[in-house]
Design an enzyme around this catalytic site. Structure first.
Site, PDB file in Angstrom:
ATOM      1  N   CYS A  62      32.321   9.367 -31.237  1.00 41.89           N
ATOM      2  CA  CYS A  62      30.865   9.316 -31.103  1.00 41.89           C
ATOM      3  C   CYS A  62      30.273   8.418 -32.188  1.00 41.89           C
ATOM      4  O   CYS A  62      30.780   8.356 -33.308  1.00 41.89           O
ATOM      5  CB  CYS A  62      30.256  10.714 -31.204  1.00 41.89           C
ATOM      6  N   THR A  63      29.210   7.738 -31.839  1.00 41.35           N
ATOM      7  CA  THR A  63      28.504   6.915 -32.815  1.00 41.35           C
ATOM      8  C   THR A  63      27.635   7.833 -33.667  1.00 41.35           C
ATOM      9  O   THR A  63      26.601   8.327 -33.208  1.00 41.35           O
ATOM     10  CB  THR A  63      27.635   5.867 -32.107  1.00 41.35           C
TER      11      THR A  63
END
Length: 592
Positions: free
Chosen positions: A460-461
């Site tokens: 995930c960013t």
């Protein structure tokens, strides 16, 4: 007319003669003396394109051609013709005539001036009585013209009426004009004309000659005030026009509206950059992404809603372009679904054709756009676009995020050919200085696979939500400044000082790199020159790509160390590792 063809095919001469015949009939029947307005007939032919809100119309003001024509002998301002008493009396009489509800719409009238300078305004039907009372008689009319050397158009039909119904010989006429709603004897004109008996129109049954068409049709486009899309364009452009009017006279709205921007990545950064571009008046935006809209996206990525997440998720690039058009229908937004080939991600044999096709399509997209934004999540996904921008000498702007830090930079110009007769590339900029670097110029290793075998938190960013809007806004502002710089892509990098910058550009300094740290709310501007060992924009890499094409790309993708070998980074690393340092293990007695 119901069609444009019927509008063009209309017999305008016959129509004009038909209307002129009505005027002639009204003169012979005496109707003009009861209602003088019929002398000033006009009509319109028109065609309405209701789909485009475009209205075409052609006006005609029929004027009888009576032979022999009347001759105007003298024309002077009324103030020069009448004495002071006559001027005052006539002005008062005309103002009373104008204010009366019974006569305010009477366009033609008689002016009778007695020997004692008293002026009287009378109806046309009284012309016989006025001829016999021995007073000075003028034929007056409301004159729409403002020229002091010519009477207005209504005089033509008035002279025809006088010739056919009243008298021959020399007559006087008054071109009555007003200023701010009151009679003005300085603007009003008095003229003399010689009228000969009419031979052409004395027969009530004749069809008179006529003139009166305007030189050409007029077109009025009401889309700006009636079509919501045009209203949206006008409203958006107004903000920019006001900005140019009040603060930035050099703001080039034409350049901004025509520049073609390619956004690689339609995620958090891509959504913000697209909206910032539209706010600056950019109208041509292409978004490229290979992903689908996930449930976690809408709260951070401003071009998506929950509906885009349903049924497995919409294609990001397509959904983002669709939303841009809903926000601003005039934008030319396109979504392209494409995976960017990356070093360190080997291509299976059965996928080679597809990957090569993707590479070619990406190269075509970058070549057909003026600016490319590198907004992807991984380092290696930026390599091929950086190389292609350097090879095509296109503006490239990178925005990258950490958890609480960001980088915004513009890539320098690509290496240029030394001359047209050689294939060698120059290591200097187009202005003779050292080229600015790209995103990879500061690296000592080639980009490799950074996505495989990552845990959930790594997939995930993870960034602070406020970073993307900040970095995106800076990226777009950097582009706007670059587009307005006289050197364009070759503009030198500038650094912000504690003192007001000496930059003479309307948008201030033009940095090469902007790095920000949110925990300290700090921001610095840096300059990094192009590296001779860069894996993306060095002359070695660009020359090899231009020589070998897609074969070179495949080798770089399948064998990342190839780029290090090609650029000399391998030798540099080995040299650094072989360098030995002698450490002094002895301890100073004073430290015991």
């Amino acid at each position: 007319m119901n069609t444009f063809e019927s509008f063009k095919a209309l017999d305008r001469d016959s129509l004009l003669k038909k209307e002129a015949k009505k005027i002639l009939d009204d003169i012979h029947s005496g109707k003009v003396e009861e209602d003088s307005a019929v002398l000033s007939r006009f009509f319109i032919i028109s065609f309405a394109d209701l789909k485009k809100w475009n209205f075409l119309h052609w006006l005609a003001f029929p004027a009888l051609v009576v032979g022999p024509p009347a001759m105007v002998l003298d024309l002077r301002p009324a103030r020069e013709v009448f004495n002071q008493g006559e001027v005052q009396s006539l002005s008062a009489a005309l103002n009373e005539w104008r204010k009366s509800s019974l006569t305010t719409g009477v366009l033609y009238f008689l002016v009778s001036i007695a020997s004692n300078s008293h002026a009287t305004i009378r109806q046309l039907k009284d012309w016989k009585a006025c001829q016999d009372d021995g007073q000075k008689l003028l034929f007056g009319f409301y004159d729409p013209s403002c020229r002091l050397d010519n009477p207005g158009w209504p005089l033509r039909n008035y002279l025809a009426f006088i010739s056919l119904r009243c008298q021959d010989g020399k007559i006087q006429f008054l071109c009555y004009r007003e200023k701010r709603g009151f009679a003005d004897m300085g603007l009003s004109l008095v003229g003399e004309a010689v009228i000969s008996p009419s031979k052409d129109c004395s027969d009530p049954q004749c069809v008179p000659k006529a003139v009166g068409w305007e030189p050409k049709p007029k077109s009025i486009n009401l889309a700006e005030s009636m079509n919501p899309e045009r209203l949206a364009v006008s409203a958006a452009d107004l903000n920019l026009k006001l900005m140019r009017w009040r603060q930035l006279p050099s703001l080039d709205l034409g350049t901004l509206s025509s520049v073609r921007c390619l956004l690689l990545g339609a995620g958090t950064l891509g959504c913000q950059v697209a909206r910032m571009l539209m706010a600056w008046g950019v109208r041509k935006i292409t978004l490229l992404d290979s992903g689908l809209v996930a449930m976690s996206n809408p709260v951070r990525q401003s071009l998506y809603t929950l509906d885009d997440c349903l049924d497995g998720g919409s294609l990001k690039a397509v959904a983002a372009a669709r939303t841009l058009k809903r926000i601003f229908p005039a934008v030319e937004a396109e979504g392209v679904t494409l995976s960017i080939p990356m070093p360190g991600h080997p291509v299976p044999t059965n996928e080679v054709a597809r990957v090569l096709e993707d590479c070619e399509r990406l190269r075509d997209l970058i070549a057909s756009h003026d600016v490319t934004f590198l907004l992807t999540d991984t380092r290696e996904s930026r390599w091929l676009p950086a190389l292609l921008c350097a090879s095509e000498n296109k503006i490239a702007i990178t925005a990258a995020l950490g958890f609480d830090s960001y980088l915004v930079m513009r890539h320098g110009a690509g290496p240029l050919y030394v001359s047209d007769q050689t294939n060698s590339l120059s290591t200097v900029d187009g202005n003779g200085g050292q080229r600015l670097g790209c995103y990879f110029c500061g690296d000592i290793v080639a980009p490799i696979d950074s996505t495989s075998n990552r845990t959930l938190d790594q997939q995930c960013t993870v960034t602070r939500p406020g970073l993307a809007p900040i970095a995106s806004a800076l990226a777009v502002e950097l582009l706007v400044g670059l587009l307005h710089h006289p050197n364009g892509i070759h503009a030198p990098g500038e650094i912000a000082n504690s003192i007001m910058s000496s930059s003479e550009q309307p948008f201030g300094i033009l940095p090469h790199q902007i790095r920000g740290l949110l925990p300290q709310y700090s921001q610095v501007t840096l300059i990094g020159h192009a590296s001779n060992s860069c894996t993306a924009c060095s002359t070695t890499v660009v020359s090899e790509f231009r020589r070998r094409g897609m074969e070179f790309i495949l080798q770089a993708i399948d064998h990342p160390t190839y780029l290090e070998d090609l650029t000399g980074l391998t030798e540099l690393i080995e040299s650094a590792n072989s360098f030995k340092l002698d450490w002094d293990d002895e301890t100073d007695d004073s430290d015991m």
